[in-house]
Design an enzyme around this catalytic site. Structure first.
Site, PDB file in Angstrom:
ATOM      1  N   SER A  64       0.831  -1.203   0.000  1.00 53.83           N
ATOM      2  CA  SER A  64       0.000   0.000   0.000  1.00 53.83           C
ATOM      3  C   SER A  64       0.867   1.256   0.000  1.00 53.83           C
ATOM      4  O   SER A  64       1.686   1.460   0.898  1.00 53.83           O
ATOM      5  CB  SER A  64      -0.895   0.023   1.243  1.00 53.83           C
ATOM      6  OG  SER A  64      -1.395   1.331   1.424  1.00 53.83           O
ATOM      7  N   HIS A  69      -1.349  -1.241  -4.246  1.00 52.84           N
ATOM      8  CA  HIS A  69      -2.580  -0.872  -3.546  1.00 52.84           C
ATOM      9  C   HIS A  69      -2.592   0.638  -3.324  1.00 52.84           C
ATOM     10  O   HIS A  69      -1.654   1.205  -2.778  1.00 52.84           O
ATOM     11  CB  HIS A  69      -2.641  -1.626  -2.215  1.00 52.84           C
ATOM     12  CG  HIS A  69      -3.936  -1.472  -1.476  1.00 52.84           C
ATOM     13  ND1 HIS A  69      -5.072  -2.176  -1.801  1.00 52.84           N
ATOM     14  CD2 HIS A  69      -4.270  -0.691  -0.412  1.00 52.84           C
ATOM     15  CE1 HIS A  69      -6.056  -1.843  -0.968  1.00 52.84           C
ATOM     16  NE2 HIS A  69      -5.594  -0.937  -0.125  1.00 52.84           N
ATOM     17  N   ASP A  82      -4.633   3.712  -1.789  1.00 49.96           N
ATOM     18  CA  ASP A  82      -5.662   4.066  -0.799  1.00 49.96           C
ATOM     19  C   ASP A  82      -6.148   5.494  -0.990  1.00 49.96           C
ATOM     20  O   ASP A  82      -5.412   6.446  -0.741  1.00 49.96           O
ATOM     21  CB  ASP A  82      -5.088   3.919   0.612  1.00 49.96           C
ATOM     22  CG  ASP A  82      -4.975   2.471   1.040  1.00 49.96           C
ATOM     23  OD1 ASP A  82      -5.982   1.751   0.966  1.00 49.96           O
ATOM     24  OD2 ASP A  82      -3.868   2.062   1.448  1.00 49.96           O
ATOM     25  N   MET A 119      -8.496   8.414   0.209  1.00 47.87           N
ATOM     26  CA  MET A 119      -9.244   8.883   1.391  1.00 47.87           C
ATOM     27  C   MET A 119      -9.697  10.320   1.178  1.00 47.87           C
ATOM     28  O   MET A 119      -8.956  11.136   0.636  1.00 47.87           O
ATOM     29  CB  MET A 119      -8.355   8.806   2.626  1.00 47.87           C
ATOM     30  CG  MET A 119      -7.791   7.418   2.865  1.00 47.87           C
ATOM     31  SD  MET A 119      -6.875   7.348   4.406  1.00 47.87           S
ATOM     32  CE  MET A 119      -6.261   5.670   4.327  1.00 47.87           C
ATOM     33  N   HIS A 165      -8.408   1.393  -3.750  1.00 45.68           N
ATOM     34  CA  HIS A 165      -9.305   1.185  -2.612  1.00 45.68           C
ATOM     35  C   HIS A 165      -9.926   2.536  -2.265  1.00 45.68           C
ATOM     36  O   HIS A 165      -9.263   3.394  -1.688  1.00 45.68           O
ATOM     37  CB  HIS A 165      -8.492   0.612  -1.439  1.00 45.68           C
ATOM     38  CG  HIS A 165      -9.240   0.519  -0.147  1.00 45.68           C
ATOM     39  ND1 HIS A 165      -8.618   0.258   1.064  1.00 45.68           N
ATOM     40  CD2 HIS A 165     -10.563   0.635   0.144  1.00 45.68           C
ATOM     41  CE1 HIS A 165      -9.518   0.234   2.020  1.00 45.68           C
ATOM     42  NE2 HIS A 165     -10.702   0.460   1.501  1.00 45.68           N
ATOM     43  N   MET A 223     -11.972   4.969  -0.251  1.00 50.36           N
ATOM     44  CA  MET A 223     -12.589   5.261   1.049  1.00 50.36           C
ATOM     45  C   MET A 223     -13.183   6.651   0.910  1.00 50.36           C
ATOM     46  O   MET A 223     -12.677   7.637   1.466  1.00 50.36           O
ATOM     47  CB  MET A 223     -11.527   5.184   2.155  1.00 50.36           C
ATOM     48  CG  MET A 223     -11.087   3.757   2.453  1.00 50.36           C
ATOM     49  SD  MET A 223      -9.501   3.639   3.292  1.00 50.36           S
ATOM     50  CE  MET A 223      -8.400   3.642   1.861  1.00 50.36           C
ATOM     51  N   MET A 240     -11.485  -5.569   5.577  1.00 47.72           N
ATOM     52  CA  MET A 240     -10.627  -4.706   6.390  1.00 47.72           C
ATOM     53  C   MET A 240     -10.325  -5.409   7.713  1.00 47.72           C
ATOM     54  O   MET A 240     -11.239  -5.846   8.418  1.00 47.72           O
ATOM     55  CB  MET A 240     -11.324  -3.371   6.683  1.00 47.72           C
ATOM     56  CG  MET A 240     -11.584  -2.491   5.472  1.00 47.72           C
ATOM     57  SD  MET A 240     -10.134  -2.149   4.465  1.00 47.72           S
ATOM     58  CE  MET A 240      -9.056  -1.314   5.626  1.00 47.72           C
ATOM     59  N   PHE A 264      -5.980   4.903   8.349  1.00 43.72           N
ATOM     60  CA  PHE A 264      -4.575   5.083   8.705  1.00 43.72           C
ATOM     61  C   PHE A 264      -3.790   3.786   8.507  1.00 43.72           C
ATOM     62  O   PHE A 264      -4.346   2.701   8.681  1.00 43.72           O
ATOM     63  CB  PHE A 264      -4.445   5.527  10.172  1.00 43.72           C
ATOM     64  CG  PHE A 264      -5.221   6.782  10.453  1.00 43.72           C
ATOM     65  CD1 PHE A 264      -4.682   8.037  10.165  1.00 43.72           C
ATOM     66  CD2 PHE A 264      -6.505   6.712  10.955  1.00 43.72           C
ATOM     67  CE1 PHE A 264      -5.406   9.195  10.381  1.00 43.72           C
ATOM     68  CE2 PHE A 264      -7.245   7.870  11.181  1.00 43.72           C
ATOM     69  CZ  PHE A 264      -6.698   9.112  10.890  1.00 43.72           C
ATOM     70  N   ASP A 283      -6.840  -6.427   4.271  1.00 43.91           N
ATOM     71  CA  ASP A 283      -6.143  -5.140   4.316  1.00 43.91           C
ATOM     72  C   ASP A 283      -6.086  -4.612   5.746  1.00 43.91           C
ATOM     73  O   ASP A 283      -7.119  -4.358   6.352  1.00 43.91           O
ATOM     74  CB  ASP A 283      -6.914  -4.151   3.419  1.00 43.91           C
ATOM     75  CG  ASP A 283      -6.262  -2.789   3.319  1.00 43.91           C
ATOM     76  OD1 ASP A 283      -5.180  -2.580   3.887  1.00 43.91           O
ATOM     77  OD2 ASP A 283      -6.857  -1.915   2.637  1.00 43.91           O
TER      78      ASP A 283
HETATM   79  C1  DX5 Z   1      -6.128   1.661   5.769  1.00 45.43           C
HETATM   80  C2  DX5 Z   1      -5.706   1.305   4.373  1.00 45.43           C
HETATM   81  C3  DX5 Z   1      -4.685   0.260   4.308  1.00 45.43           C
HETATM   82  C4  DX5 Z   1      -3.352   0.650   4.922  1.00 45.43           C
HETATM   83  C5  DX5 Z   1      -2.739  -0.599   5.463  1.00 45.43           C
HETATM   84  O1  DX5 Z   1      -7.243   2.480   5.712  1.00 45.43           O
HETATM   85  O2  DX5 Z   1      -6.815   0.838   3.639  1.00 45.43           O
HETATM   86  O3  DX5 Z   1      -4.486  -0.163   2.960  1.00 45.43           O
HETATM   87  O4  DX5 Z   1      -2.473   1.233   4.022  1.00 45.43           O
HETATM   88  O5  DX5 Z   1      -1.601  -0.234   6.157  1.00 45.43           O
HETATM   89  P1  DX5 Z   1      -0.893  -1.260   7.149  1.00 45.43           P
HETATM   90  O6  DX5 Z   1      -0.464  -2.419   6.324  1.00 45.43           O
HETATM   91  O7  DX5 Z   1       0.238  -0.450   7.690  1.00 45.43           O
HETATM   92  O8  DX5 Z   1      -1.918  -1.639   8.177  1.00 45.43           O
HETATM   93 ZN    ZN Z   2      -6.461  -0.114   1.621  1.00 39.98          ZN
END
Ligand code: DX5
Ligand code: ZN
Length: 250
Positions: free
Chosen positions: A32, A57, A59, A61, A96, A98, A167, A173, A205
């Site tokens: 990620s 990956h 992310d 947000m 992904h 969010m 998840m 985070f 994840d």
């Molecule tokens: C969290 C993200 C994850 C995050 C995972 O909201 O969706 O993809 O990057 O990070 P780690 O592997 O550090 O938990």
């Molecule tokens: Zn993610």
């Protein structure tokens, strides 16, 4: 009749399980970018691919669905040309989302070169329509379930889903601890997928490290997001290799 039905489904599950065990190469590791160095994202993508990443990956947000803000379609588009192997083969970008609402951004990410686009069903008013939109835009469609979210709606849309993303932390985070109930949920979704006979990835994840990735695989996952575990170490290859060694362990 009941007995033969039971045997058939047990057989299907056993065959599916043996396929997974026979072909460790079917496991995918998806680092990620959330934990990458944002000041040199192109380089980070190239380095992590050279170190063995299967997917990237990404992310997204929006400071609305989750209390954090990352990057949008323009950054995805800028990174698309960096997400290739040495021989030029493209490496899938696993977006992904969010975000809330979902549809306009899903469309924008499809145009920005995303390969997989996943969203949280509670962030879309019309989940079935959003899945159709993603596929119509030429991408694979995924649904993401938070740790406290039920997976019941999968029953009604499994024919439109290419990926289920569970998840194992609350989204927002990197660097949080793995929530164990995700393992039970993965077992349940694995049974659903196998019973459907469809080609659907099961990705987990959050909080995945070398020391727990095997448990996640044993619960039925085939695709593993790892943010801080990979980008938090100086040697990405060492971490990815250690994860693969865990997955290949008999
Ligand atoms: C969290 C993200 C994850 C995050 C995972 O909201 O969706 O993809 O990057 O990070 P780690 O592997 O550090 O938990
Ligand atoms: Zn993610």
């Amino acid at each position: 009749l009941g007995l033969s039905g039971g045997i058939d489904s047990a057989l299907v599950a056993a065959i599916a399980a043996s396929h997974r065990q026979d072909s460790p190469m079917s496991f995918r590791i998806a680092p990620s970018l959330l934990s990458a160095n944002f000041a040199k994202l192109g380089e980070e993508v190239a380095n992590v691919i050279a170190s063995g990443a299967d997917w990237i990956h990404f992310d997204v947000m929006d400071n609305h669905y989750v209390p954090n803000l990352t990057f949008g379609p323009m950054v995805c588009q800028a990174l698309r040309k960096h997400a290739v192997k040495a021989d030029g083969t493209p490496v899938p970008i696993d977006v992904h989302l969010m975000v809330q609402p979902v549809d306009a951004l899903a469309q924008a990410f499809a145009e920005a070169g995303a390969d997989w686009i996943s969203f949280h069903p509670d962030a879309s008013i019309h989940v079935d329509r959003t899945l159709q939109l993603i596929r119509a835009a030429g991408c694979k469609a995924g649904l993401v379930f938070n740790p406290a979210a039920p997976v019941d709606l999968l029953e009604w849309v499994l024919d439109k889903v290419d990926l289920v993303l569970l998840m194992s932390v609350n989204p927002g985070f990197g660097g949080q601890g793995f929530i164990d109930s995700a393992l039970r949920k993965a077992e349940r979704v694995r049974r659903l997928i196998d019973a459907s006979g469809r080609d659907i990835r099961l990705e987990v994840d959050g909080g995945i490290k070398v020391d727990n990735i095997r448990r996640v695989a044993d619960a039925g996952a085939d695709t593993f997001v790892a943010g801080s575990a990979v980008f938090g170490q100086p040697d990405y290859r060492a971490v990815i290799n250690a994860m693969r060694a865990e997955l290949a362990r008999g």
